[in-house]
Design an enzyme around this catalytic site. Structure first.
Site, PDB file in Angstrom:
ATOM      1  CE1 TYR A  64      -3.607   6.522  12.272  1.00 50.59           C
ATOM      2  CE2 TYR A  64      -2.109   7.654  10.797  1.00 50.59           C
ATOM      3  CZ  TYR A  64      -2.537   6.488  11.407  1.00 50.59           C
ATOM      4  OH  TYR A  64      -1.886   5.319  11.165  1.00 50.59           O
ATOM      5  CG  ASN A  85      -1.989   7.063   3.658  1.00 49.63           C
ATOM      6  OD1 ASN A  85      -3.151   7.070   3.279  1.00 49.63           O
ATOM      7  ND2 ASN A  85      -1.431   6.044   4.277  1.00 49.63           N
ATOM      8  N   GLY A 135     -14.330   0.112  12.150  1.00 48.84           N
ATOM      9  CA  GLY A 135     -13.830   0.525  13.454  1.00 48.84           C
ATOM     10  C   GLY A 135     -12.605  -0.209  13.962  1.00 48.84           C
ATOM     11  N   GLY A 152      -9.342  -0.040  12.925  1.00 45.86           N
ATOM     12  CA  GLY A 152      -8.213   0.876  13.097  1.00 45.86           C
ATOM     13  C   GLY A 152      -8.394   1.744  14.324  1.00 45.86           C
ATOM     14  CE1 TYR A 194      -3.624   2.616   0.701  1.00 40.68           C
ATOM     15  CE2 TYR A 194      -2.158   3.364   2.447  1.00 40.68           C
ATOM     16  CZ  TYR A 194      -3.260   3.564   1.641  1.00 40.68           C
ATOM     17  OH  TYR A 194      -4.002   4.714   1.768  1.00 40.68           O
ATOM     18  CD  GLU A 195       3.230   2.798   4.694  1.00 39.15           C
ATOM     19  OE1 GLU A 195       4.425   2.446   4.863  1.00 39.15           O
ATOM     20  OE2 GLU A 195       2.526   3.257   5.620  1.00 39.15           O
ATOM     21  N   GLY A 220     -13.509   0.670   7.688  1.00 35.57           N
ATOM     22  CA  GLY A 220     -14.809   1.304   7.878  1.00 35.57           C
ATOM     23  C   GLY A 220     -15.658   0.641   8.940  1.00 35.57           C
TER      24      GLY A 220
END
Length: 156
Positions: free
Chosen positions: A129, A122, A93, A95, A23-24, A91
């Site tokens: 965050y 990102n 919850g 994280g 992903y990164e 989506g």
């Protein structure tokens, strides 16, 4: 469900690390082995810790963290090295629950901060965050010695 990682979670943690790196846009940089993770996470006195997000018995996310120390505050803190949730589980919850668990640990132990880095591009993660109340530390720039530069510096 959020829980501490166990040795049985190592294959899933490895999978999630690779997925995060992909992903990164840095999958080619992943060098860690399952044995290194086992040795780091599950030794007698570990220096790094992991939590697992689980849904119906399947590992869908993880956080990996270690302790820091603030000389100004005189207390430890938590540095969140990695947090990743499978894209199809986002989506729901997980994280947020992983971050809340770290906040609970910090609060219970008298630590004064939980901190981490996020890639500037990102935007979805930055917004996530910030929705939790986290704020960027724009006055700091991260520096790193690694590879040949680390070796050269070590040799003076």
């Amino acid at each position: 469900m959020i829980r501490s990682a166990t040795p049985d979670d190592l294959p899933d943690i490895m999978r999630l690390i690779r997925d995060l790196a992909e992903y990164e846009r840095a999958l080619h940089e992943v060098k860690v082995t399952e044995e290194q993770l086992r040795d780091s996470l599950f030794r007698d006195e570990p220096k790094v810790f992991a939590h697992i997000a689980e849904h119906e018995g399947k590992v869908v996310g993880f956080s990996l963290w270690f302790l820091t120390f603030s000389t100004w505050n005189g207390t430890h803190g938590i540095y969140l090295e990695d947090l990743f949730v499978d894209p199809d589980a986002r989506g729901h919850g997980y994280g947020k629950a992983l971050l809340i668990e770290l906040a609970r640990i910090a609060d219970a132990r008298g630590y004064e901060r939980v901190e981490w880095a996020v890639l500037n591009w990102n935007r979805p993660t930055i917004e996530f965050y910030e929705s939790l109340g986290a704020r960027p530390q724009d006055e700091w720039t991260v520096y790193r010695l690694t590879g040949d530069t680390l070796t050269k510096a070590a040799r003076g």
